[in-house]
Structures are given as structure tokens and as C-alpha cells.
Design a protein around this motif. Structure first.
Motif, PDB file in Angstrom:
ATOM      1  N   GLY A 173       0.334  -1.320   0.050  1.00 15.18           N
ATOM      2  CA  GLY A 173      -0.189   0.115  -0.319  1.00 15.18           C
ATOM      3  C   GLY A 173       0.947   1.205  -0.115  1.00 15.18           C
ATOM      4  N   SER A 174       2.357   1.632   0.820  1.00 11.28           N
ATOM      5  CA  SER A 174       2.973   2.341   0.280  1.00 11.28           C
ATOM      6  C   SER A 174       3.931   2.515  -0.742  1.00 11.28           C
ATOM      7  CB  SER A 174       3.588   2.297   1.567  1.00 11.28           C
ATOM      8  OG  SER A 174       5.834   0.901   1.351  1.00 11.28           O
ATOM      9  N   VAL A 175       3.868   1.577  -1.534  1.00 11.48           N
ATOM     10  CA  VAL A 175       3.983   1.361  -2.577  1.00 11.48           C
ATOM     11  C   VAL A 175       3.065   1.824  -3.848  1.00 11.48           C
ATOM     12  CG1 VAL A 175       5.545  -0.096  -4.728  1.00 11.48           C
ATOM     13  CG2 VAL A 175       6.373   0.102  -2.486  1.00 11.48           C
ATOM     14  N   ILE A 176       2.458   1.344  -3.888  1.00 11.28           N
ATOM     15  CA  ILE A 176       1.050   1.592  -5.255  1.00 11.28           C
ATOM     16  C   ILE A 176       0.370   2.015  -4.706  1.00 11.28           C
ATOM     17  CG2 ILE A 176       1.873  -0.272  -6.836  1.00 11.28           C
ATOM     18  CD1 ILE A 176      -0.291  -2.208  -5.881  1.00 11.28           C
ATOM     19  N   SER A 177      -0.933   2.410  -5.308  1.00 12.15           N
ATOM     20  CA  SER A 177      -2.290   3.475  -4.585  1.00 12.15           C
ATOM     21  C   SER A 177      -3.785   2.178  -5.285  1.00 12.15           C
ATOM     22  CB  SER A 177      -2.746   4.578  -6.025  1.00 12.15           C
ATOM     23  OG  SER A 177      -3.002   3.941  -7.557  1.00 12.15           O
ATOM     24  N   PHE A 178      -4.218   2.797  -4.243  1.00  8.69           N
ATOM     25  CA  PHE A 178      -5.579   1.428  -4.154  1.00  8.69           C
ATOM     26  C   PHE A 178      -6.641   1.314  -5.127  1.00  8.69           C
ATOM     27  CE2 PHE A 178     -10.101   1.186  -3.873  1.00  8.69           C
ATOM     28  CZ  PHE A 178     -10.428  -0.120  -2.877  1.00  8.69           C
TER      29      PHE A 178
END
Length: 238
Positions: A173-178
Motif C-alpha cells: 500500500g505504501s508503494v502503489i495506489s488503491f
């Protein structure tokens, strides 16, 4: 004749060993390795997925629908990821355009005195609602039981699994968006089960080997942790 007699001798014994007890060892090991089924299932993978139209789509038995889902998911991901438009606004606009087009189509057909194709009746039966509610209740109770066991420190294996999953979700979650995560999940959901269904025997064989290795290491860790309170209590007595 000699070769056929050997085959008869092998098939004649119930344990498959024939006259030589060691001859059945490789077949037994192969059977044990292939007996492992992913997710601990006892039915076919299609039945595990529900056995209905949804399972047919997931396993690519309806290729046009499956391919259409991938195309629609890709278009939606491009719109939401690169246009930077709000999700609620885009969803409302799409539904608005769809409803207007269907309304104009129906009135145009009535004006031209043409018969529209019959639409299927979308009705939720009481049985479907009760089945969904019962399934949701069972899953919620299972999650609450998991939380109860983790809180009391009863199940170390379950605690380890939950920690790993939550940590991975936090990192991802900290690397890519939802929306990117949802898109990747949709692509995995529509492709991985079909690939597993195609190469089921090979995947189950390797998964069985990994499962046995993991169970062996988990047993060692579990035995080491179970000895900790005893050693502490002995130190206190001394």
C-alpha cells in the motif's frame, strides 16, 4: 510371457508391492506427493469456485466474458489512475450516460414500433439473501474467532500468518495506489485460477513439497517456543 507374468504379480497384491516389498516404495512416495491438494480441497477446482457461471468465467470457459472483464478493468484503471478524476464523479457520469442511452433506445424502438429484446428479470430471492447472510455470518464468526485466538496467544501459526499478511499489505500500500492494487487483484483473480486449473497436477506436487518443508520448520519453531516458559520457571525456582 515373462514380462506379463511380472505385471500380474505386481497387480495381484493389494499393496502394489508384488513379490518384492521395496518395489512399491517409489509409487507410494509419488502417490503421497500427488495426494496433496492446494487449499485442502476434496472436490474439483471448478466445484470449489462455486461450479456456476461465475466459475466458468474465472476459469475461462466463457472466454469472451473473461476477456471483456480484463478489457473493462484495464480501461477503468487507465481512467482512474491517469485522469485523476474522482471515483464517485466518474461512476455517476458513466451510469448517467448508460441510463440516458437505454431510455432513448427504448423510446426510439416504441416510436418505430419495434419490439425490444426481452430483458432477464433481476430479482433477489429470499433463498439467495438468506444464503448470502448465512455465509457472511460464518465468515464474520471465523474472523472473530481468529482475533480471539490471536489476542490470547493460543495459535502461533495463525498469528504468524496474520502478521505476514498485514505487513505485506502495508508495504504494498505504501508503494502503489488503491486503484492499481485493485486492478492487479482483478487481473490475478481472472488469470491465476485458470492457470492453476490447467497445470493443477504440477502445482499441487510442488505445493506439497513446500507445505511439508514449511510444516517441518514450523514444528521446530513451535517446539522451541513451547520450551521457553519451562526454562524461565526453572530459573525462578533456582
Amino acid at each position: 510371457m515373462g514380462h506379463s507374468d511380472d505385471l500380474c504379480n505386481i497387480e495381484g497384491n493389494g499393496d502394489g508391492r508384488g513379490n518384492n516389498g521395496a518395489s512399491g516404495a517409489p509409487s507410494t512416495s509419488a502417490a503421497s506427493s500427488s495426494a496433496y491438494k492446494l487449499f485442502g480441497r476434496e472436490t474439483s477446482f471448478h466445484q470449489m469456485m462455486g461450479g456456476g457461471k461465475v466459475a466458468d468465467v474465472i476459469l475461462w470457459r466463457r472466454r469472451r466474458v473473461s476477456f471483456g472483464i480484463i478489457v473493462a478493468a484495464t480501461v477503468a484503471w487507465i481512467i482512474f489512475e491517469y485522469s485523476e478524476l474522482p471515483f464517485l464523479s466518474v461512476s455517476s457520469d458513466v451510469l448517467l450516460i448508460l441510463i440516458v442511452l437505454l431510455f432513448l433506445r427504448a423510446n426510439y424502438a416504441a416510436f418505430r414500433k419495434k419490439q425490444l429484446p426481452a430483458l432477464p428479470e433481476l430479482v433477489l430471492s429470499e433463498e439467495m439473501v438468506n444464503s448470502a447472510a448465512a455465509s457472511f455470518r460464518v465468515k464474520m464468526n471465523y474472523m472473530l474467532l481468529m482475533a480471539h485466538d490471536i489476542t490470547l496467544g493460543k495459535d502461533f501459526k495463525l498469528f504468524f500468518k496474520v502478521v505476514i499478511v498485514l505487513w505485506l499489505l502495508s508495504v504494498i500500500g505504501s508503494v502503489i495506489s488503491f486503484f492499481t492494487l485493485a486492478y492487479i487483484g482483478m487481473i490475478i483473480f481472472i488469470t491465476v485460477p485458470a492457470l492453476y486449473n490447467k497445470f493443477e497436477d504440477h502445482v499441487d506436487q510442488y505445493a506439497g513439497k513446500i507445505h511439508r518443508q514449511f510444516s517441518r520448520h514450523y514444528k521446530i519453531v513451535d517446539e522451541s517456543i513451547s520450551r521457553l516458559p519451562r526454562s524461565i520457571s526453572k530459573d525462578k525456582e533456582l
